[in-house]
Enzyme design. Structure first.
Site: not given
Ligand code: KIV
Length: 285
Positions: A42-43, A86, A185
């Site tokens: 979800d980044s 995610d 993380e």
């Molecule tokens: O949303 C994302 O990209 C993540 C990674 C940083 C593990 O959760």
């Protein structure tokens, strides 16, 4: 690659490389690079949708981006990387049935074979238990959990013995509930290393040191495409500046080009320009 294959990687001491992707283009790059797992994190809310945090992204958007990722994969299905998506903020916090519906929707509508969710509170562990019992593989995520930014910030987590013990118990609870792997993380490296030894499931680190069973990175950070990278994710190249310089060169080339003069169109109100008699053809010999 299936979720259960990650366990064999850990047992055989083969490190697991996880990279994020958000569309067909990035998925093709990551697959070609050989990552075992593609995370549709979800980044993407921040990296490609321009939001200030990960909170605004919706389940529908996560599904849309995961479908695009699937269209970018080129290998035969059996040798494709595992795709994990995610679950976005509020898609799994409002009740077990809602969580199953959200995660099930991801698995039904996309090539993802697993979901990831953040946190290790008892309520979240109960969600993991319910999803796993419903046949949905789950990757856990502890430490810096960006969906809790308004409570925890983006700081390194678990810096004192009490919070380290809390994180350790949450990790054990998530494993007992059936998570097939765990992202840690921005936590102290020693904590990640000791959890890696204590847990059977693979520990995938980001900003958690080298003593992990695998590593995960946001691909745009690694390529230096984002304006600022987190301190624990130094870029491999300055992709943003390289791209801007190349594109600026192209834009300047367009500005300096001398296109042929426009001939006014012929037609009513536009008399055809006087034609000059054609020059006799020059023989080639
Ligand atoms: O949303 C994302 O990209 C993540 C990674 C940083 C593990 O959760």
């Amino acid at each position: 690659m299936r979720p259960g294959d990650l366990l064999s990687h850990k047992q055989a001491g083969r490190p697991i490389a996880v990279l994020t992707a958000w569309d067909a283009l990035s998925a093709a790059l990551v697959e070609e690079a050989g990552a075992e797992v593609i995370l549709v994190g979800d980044s993407l809310a921040m990296v490609v949708l321009g939001h200030a945090t990960t909170l605004p992204v919706s389940l529908e958007e996560m599904i849309l981006h995961t479908q695009a990722v699937g269209r970018g994969l080129r290998r035969p299905p059996a040798s494709q990387p595992l795709v994990v998506t995610d679950l976005p903020f509020l898609s799994y916090q409002c009740g077990l049935d809602d969580a199953v519906a959200a995660a099930g929707q991801v698995l039904k509508a996309t090539p993802a074979a697993a979901v990831k969710l953040e946190g290790g509170e008892p309520e979240t562990v109960a969600v993991v238990d319910r999803l796993v019992r419903s046949g949905i593989p789950v990757m856990g995520h502890l430490g810096l959990t960006p969906q809790s930014v308004h409570r925890l910030g983006y700081r390194r987590q678990a810096n004192d013995p009490i919070s380290q013990e809390r994180l350790r118990r949450a990790a054990l609870d998530l494993e007992a509930a059936g998570c097939f792997s765990l992202v840690l993380e921005h936590v102290p490296a020693e904590l990640a290393g000791s959890l890696r030894r204590e847990l059977t499931i693979p520990v995938i680190g980001i900003g958690a040191g080298d003593d992990c069973d695998g590593q995960v990175r946001v691909t745009a950070d690694l390529l230096g495409l984002t304006e600022r990278q987190p301190p624990f994710c130094p870029p491999l190249l300055n992709g943003r500046q390289l791209s801007i310089t190349a594109l600026r060169g192209w834009v300047e080339g367009v500005g300096q080009a001398k296109p042929p003069a426009l001939t006014p169109p012929a037609g009513p109100g536009h008399p055809a320009p006087p034609t000059t008699p054609a020059a006799p053809a020059t023989p080639h010999c």
